[in-house]
Design a protein around this motif. Structure first.
Motif, PDB file in Angstrom:
ATOM      1  N   UNK A 199      46.258  41.686  24.027  1.00  0.00           N
ATOM      2  CA  UNK A 199      47.181  41.670  25.184  1.00  0.00           C
ATOM      3  C   UNK A 199      47.552  43.085  25.600  1.00  0.00           C
ATOM      4  N   UNK A 200      47.757  43.956  24.592  1.00  0.00           N
ATOM      5  CA  UNK A 200      48.070  45.342  24.921  1.00  0.00           C
ATOM      6  C   UNK A 200      46.949  46.023  25.662  1.00  0.00           C
ATOM      7  N   UNK A 201      45.714  45.796  25.178  1.00  0.00           N
ATOM      8  CA  UNK A 201      44.561  46.379  25.871  1.00  0.00           C
ATOM      9  C   UNK A 201      44.424  45.794  27.276  1.00  0.00           C
ATOM     10  N   UNK A 202      44.746  44.511  27.408  1.00  0.00           N
ATOM     11  CA  UNK A 202      44.659  43.875  28.717  1.00  0.00           C
ATOM     12  C   UNK A 202      45.648  44.504  29.703  1.00  0.00           C
ATOM     13  N   UNK A 243      36.823  48.762  28.117  1.00  0.00           N
ATOM     14  CA  UNK A 243      37.754  47.657  27.938  1.00  0.00           C
ATOM     15  C   UNK A 243      37.012  46.348  27.657  1.00  0.00           C
ATOM     16  N   UNK A 244      35.861  46.144  28.318  1.00  0.00           N
ATOM     17  CA  UNK A 244      35.054  44.950  28.036  1.00  0.00           C
ATOM     18  C   UNK A 244      34.654  44.911  26.561  1.00  0.00           C
ATOM     19  N   UNK A 245      34.268  46.053  26.019  1.00  0.00           N
ATOM     20  CA  UNK A 245      33.906  46.118  24.595  1.00  0.00           C
ATOM     21  C   UNK A 245      35.086  45.722  23.724  1.00  0.00           C
ATOM     22  N   UNK A 246      36.279  46.209  24.033  1.00  0.00           N
ATOM     23  CA  UNK A 246      37.468  45.887  23.239  1.00  0.00           C
ATOM     24  C   UNK A 246      37.808  44.411  23.332  1.00  0.00           C
ATOM     25  N   UNK A 275      44.777  46.320  33.162  1.00  0.00           N
ATOM     26  CA  UNK A 275      45.395  45.953  34.443  1.00  0.00           C
ATOM     27  C   UNK A 275      45.985  47.188  35.111  1.00  0.00           C
ATOM     28  N   UNK A 276      46.620  48.048  34.306  1.00  0.00           N
ATOM     29  CA  UNK A 276      47.181  49.291  34.851  1.00  0.00           C
ATOM     30  C   UNK A 276      46.086  50.166  35.445  1.00  0.00           C
ATOM     31  N   UNK A 277      44.962  50.251  34.714  1.00  0.00           N
ATOM     32  CA  UNK A 277      43.845  51.055  35.209  1.00  0.00           C
ATOM     33  C   UNK A 277      43.306  50.472  36.510  1.00  0.00           C
ATOM     34  N   UNK A 278      43.208  49.133  36.559  1.00  0.00           N
ATOM     35  CA  UNK A 278      42.678  48.498  37.762  1.00  0.00           C
ATOM     36  C   UNK A 278      43.633  48.683  38.939  1.00  0.00           C
TER      37      UNK A 278
END
Length: 988
Positions: A969-972, A955-958, A976-979
């Protein structure tokens, strides 16, 4: 001893041997200063020059001859004082110049790059590169002769520049100009963006008693914020963030509006590409409000302007040349009368008449005349045998052409040209002057055949004429192969006699038609001046003058008959015969038959050809060779006792033209050919005069037929000169004016190669290709013709690339830049203009083809990895993430995929930073699409088997990729869901 020493007083300069050593050597060995070996002149901190051959240094003013400047040496700065190559100091030498290496390395350039640039500069100036020491800055090279050598400002800018070829400018940073401000009432300052306040001050200085316009006086204090003075081309845009681009190829012309070319036509001044985006202000220009009767010294002596533009504007305006002979200048139109006066604010746009040759009687260019007058002779010339010489000129290779012929072929060649000219005479709409000129060309080719051809061994000889000498040839029915060599001069004389008779028949018929029919003696005399013996005898017999007819039948024959008539005239004079009982015209005939041509021509004016005929037919013995006859005429001409050999167009023109011709010493080309036949001298001044346009045509710019005549005479070995470039370039200009670029290059390839101008052919051909690209590129036959001539394809593609780039067809420009191996320029266009368009059109195979073709030369391309390499990396990365086993098979783990994606994202961000504003919006969109697709493929690979750190790293790479905000925003939200899931797992 002092007279044997050179003169050198400039500080910092020295010689080897020194002046003291020269004194000592001259004392021990008298004459040593006339043969000094390895003579060296230098300046401390600048460089030195060592002459390879022994040098005569006696009395040389080295202070004036040799001058060292920064990165430059000048020897004989004044061309008028420079001796011929090999004399004085204008000869081969080894030059060492000390360059400022700190300046050259100011942009952290690699050493190999600096050496390459210095070497290119050396070869461009026609010198031979030896070495370049990066430590000391010593640049060493060899020259064959001298004028000016060095490392110019363009070379400095080229080295300091980061990306000269790919540089673009931001026109938004131009100093703003308020279009609603002052409207200066002068067209030139307004277009050139001059300061209105300064113009006002200059006006007041020149015309202090004139009242100021009220509106100008009111706004003068605000003038400087509305206009800026235009500086030189290097400073025209001082607020640019980057230095100006170093131009390596000629800029094509931006615009050219055809007009009527009179003083009032608003023709546009030509602009170059670097000023393409600079708008010109349009104002209501009225010029200076001056009384036209007010004169200045300039107006009276030079341009007759009220105020000379060049005087009050300094160097900001001067005469300029455009294509096809367009002349832009301030002042009165060319050829205007002395009473014609205009304001200096009027710019005249006029056209030089290169195309008079192909204009009909209505002054319109006729395609039929173009074909018959220019193309047909060139096609015939091309069909003649040629010798091809392959010349390597620097890195280039050209096939130079030279006509191959011999004197036995000259007859067929002359007849071929005559047939072409006679076909041209059938073209309708020719003016009388043109027909006269064409007739003169036919007679010139016939004269070349008569004087310089060698007789072919035939069984039959055609009839040549009707006088005694021609009758001799007519009676010869068979000529065997073993022709008596002693008879050849007489046979050539007979042919020349027939040629001379035919060439003057026009004058004879005109004069006969103007005479009174009742005076038959005058008619007979005119017939004799044209060697028309049959007509003269028949006329005398028809009038019952049988004795005169008998004398006429023997005219020009045995010298015994001439002597008898001369003795009879002398006896009459001694006996005191009253000649008043004999008609003056009859006495004139007797004098002519006696060989006293000057007495016969008393009070009679004839042209120079008929005078030469009288001299050859009636005065000199019939066995006199042609060289003696020509030299005899030349002797009388030098004594002022023979008519001047004026060209035919003057001979047939008004008398005032003949008078001006006498002052200018224009000989007819026929007379030059006669002198060429009678003498072995081949001086350059003689050939230059013979092959000038004035020797055969009233048009000083018409060289089309003279070029062919020179080529044939050189091929058969009659003349030999390598310095007649005015003739060649005149013909090239004619062809270019009519759009025949391929034939212009054909003519250039016939220029002889010269060691002192080795790049002459290269420069000319490249200039033609660049300046006239629009013409030859739109005609497939011309382009194929140019390729068949062996012109390097790189030059053709480079010209096409520049042309398409200028016209905005960047896709074609890219292809041609690739073909001419200009990888840097091709890469710049690909990245900034082409790649993103192809990407948005889903033409990915085309992008791959272009990018991979440049990849093999990526070492020559600056910022390759951040330009074209981006697309190659993208396609490889995409195929790997999609599971293609042929691409990047090592990415078998999420960690390796993430590392590769991080590298690609970093590459994208670095590319955006490097290209910055050079990338249009569509290119940034493509970068965003590439980043989004790679990030989507990466995140789709995140599965249950991966650790949380690896997942968050993806996710950091994206998040670091240049992707749209909605995608980010979608990736974010996914992150957040993963976290959240991770926290829930910890809590449970």
């Amino acid at each position: 001893m002092e007279a044997s020493l050179p003169i050198l007083h400039s500080p910092g300069y020295y010689t080897k041997p020194s002046l003291k050593e020269l004194v000592a050597q001259e004392f021990l060995d008298p004459g040593y200063c006339s043969r000094v070996p390895n003579f060296t002149v230098g300046r401390l901190g600048y460089g030195s020059v060592r002459f390879l051959e022994k040098t005569d240094v006696r009395g040389l003013d080295l202070d004036q001859i040799v001058k060292f400047h920064k990165h430059e040496i000048v020897v004989y700065s004044d061309e008028n004082d420079k001796p011929a190559v090999g004399l004085g100091l204008n000869k081969a030498a080894e030059v060492v110049l000390v360059l400022d290496t700190e300046l050259l390395k100011s942009k952290d350039k690699k050493d190999d790059f600096l050496v390459k640039k210095v070497k290119q500069s050396t070869e461009r100036q026609g010198a031979r590169f030896i070495s370049f020491d990066l430590t000391t800055g010593e640049w060493k090279f060899l020259v064959d002769h001298f004028s000016r050598f060095g490392f110019g400002e363009d070379d400095d800018e080229d080295i300091v520049m980061d990306d000269a070829d790919g540089e673009t400018y931001d026109d938004d940073k131009e100093p703003s100009t308020n279009m609603n401000g002052i409207e200066l009432s002068h067209s030139l300052p307004a277009h050139l963006r001059l300061d209105p306040v300064k113009m006002r001050e200059m006006r007041l200085l020149m015309f202090p008693h004139e009242e100021e316009p009220e509106e100008f006086s009111h706004k003068a204090s605000m003038g400087k914020e509305y206009a800026r003075p235009l500086q030189n081309s290097a400073q025209a845009m001082p607020h640019r963030s980057t230095p100006p681009t170093a131009r390596k190829t000629p800029f094509p012309l931006i615009e050219y509006k055809h007009g009527s070319f009179d003083a009032n036509s608003p023709g546009s001044i030509l602009m170059a590409q670097q000023h393409k985006g600079t708008p010109l202000k349009t104002i209501k220009a009225e010029g200076f409000k001056l009384d036209l009767k007010h004169e200045t010294p300039v107006s009276e002596n030079y341009a007759r302007n009220i105020v000379d533009a060049g005087l009050f504007m300094g160097k900001s305006f001067r005469v300029g040349w455009g294509p096809n002979g367009i002349l832009v200048h301030s002042g009165t139109p060319v050829g205007s009368g002395s009473e014609y006066k205009i304001l200096s604010s009027v710019v005249s746009l006029e056209k030089v008449a290169f195309d008079n040759l192909v204009r009909d009687e209505n002054n319109r260019v006729s395609e039929e005349l173009v074909e018959s007058a220019l193309i047909s002779p060139l096609n015939f010339h091309k069909e003649i045998n040629h010798v091809t010489e392959e010349a390597r000129i620097g890195p280039c290779k050209l096939k130079l052409l030279k006509l191959e012929a011999n004197c036995s072929m000259l007859s067929d060649i002359s007849h071929g040209y005559c047939d072409i000219i006679e076909r041209q005479l059938t073209v309708p709409g020719l003016s009388s002057t043109t027909r006269l000129g064409l007739t003169h060309q036919v007679m010139t080719w016939e004269l070349i055949r008569v004087l310089f051809s060698e007789r072919k061994q035939k069984g039959q000889v055609e009839s040549l004429g009707a006088d005694n000498e021609e009758d001799m040839m007519q009676d010869m029915k068979e000529v065997y192969q073993d022709v008596d060599q002693e008879a050849l001069p007489l046979m050539r004389r007979a042919e020349f006699s027939y040629w001379l008779r035919e060439s003057v028949s026009y004058h004879v018929q005109n004069q006969i038609s103007s005479l009174n029919d009742s005076d038959y003696l005058q008619h007979i005399f005119v017939f004799l001046t044209g060697r028309q013996l049959d007509e003269a005898v028949q006329l005398a017999a028809s009038k019952g003058d049988v004795r005169l007819a008998c004398l006429l039948s023997q005219a020009g024959g045995s010298t015994v008959n001439r002597s008898d008539i001369s003795k009879q005239l002398d006896i009459w004079r001694k006996k005191g015969l009253d000649f008043s009982f004999i008609e003056n015209d009859r006495v004139r005939l007797y004098e002519l038959l006696a060989g006293n041509i000057h007495d016969a021509l008393c009070e009679v004016e004839i042209d120079w050809r008929r005078f030469l005929g009288l001299l050859m037919w009636y005065k000199l013995p019939p066995e006199t060779s042609l060289p003696i006859a020509f030299q005899t005429y030349k002797h009388f001409l030098d004594k002022g006792r023979a008519p001047y050999p004026v060209p035919l167009y003057i001979d047939e023109g008004p008398s005032e033209e003949a008078i001006s011709s006498n002052a200018d010493k224009h000989f007819d080309i026929s007379f030059y050919l006669m002198l060429l036949h009678s003498s072995e001298e081949r001086e350059f001044s003689f050939l230059k005069a013979m092959l000038s346009a004035f020797s055969s045509t009233p048009d000083p710019l018409d060289y089309h037929m003279i070029w062919h005549q020179r080529a044939v005479l050189e091929a058969v070995g009659v003349i030999n000169s390598n310095d007649l470039h005015v003739l060649d370039m005149g013909f090239v200009s004619q062809l270019l004016c009519l759009g025949k670029c391929h034939w212009a290059i054909y003519v250039v390839l016939h220029l002889p190669f010269r060691e002192d101008c080795p790049f002459l052919h290269v420069n000319l051909i490249r200039e033609i290709l660049f300046q006239y690209c629009e013409i030859w590129s739109s005609d497939e036959s011309q382009q194929q013709f140019i390729e068949d001539l062996g012109i390097p394809s790189e030059w053709i593609h480079e010209a096409l690339a520049i042309y398409y780039n200028y016209n905005g067809d960047l896709a074609k420009a890219l292809e041609h830049f690739l073909q001419c191996a200009n990888w840097q320029k091709a890469h710049t266009i690909f990245v900034t203009s082409v790649a993103h368009r192809l990407f948005l059109q889903a033409k990915h195979s085309e992008i791959w083809r272009i990018a991979t073709s440049m990849e093999d030369h990526k070492s020559e391309i600056e910022n390759w990895e951040l330009g074209g390499g981006i697309y190659i990396s993208y396609y490889l990365m995409r195929n790997s993430l999609q599971g293609d086993t042929n691409a990047m098979a090592q990415l078998d783990s999420l960690q390796s995929k993430n590392a590769a994606c991080q590298e690609f994202v970093s590459q994208l961000n670095a590319s955006l930073a490097v290209w910055d504003r050079k990338l249009p919006v569509d290119a940034r969109l493509v970068y965003s699409k590439m980043g989004s697709e790679i990030c989507d493929l990466l995140l789709s690979s995140v599965g249950e088997g991966a650790s949380r750190d690896e997942q968050f790293s993806c996710f950091d790479t994206a998040f670091s990729a240049p992707i749209p905000e909605d995608v980010r925003s979608g990736h974010l939200q996914d992150a957040v869901y993963l976290f959240t899931s991770f926290l829930s797992e910890i809590a449970t």
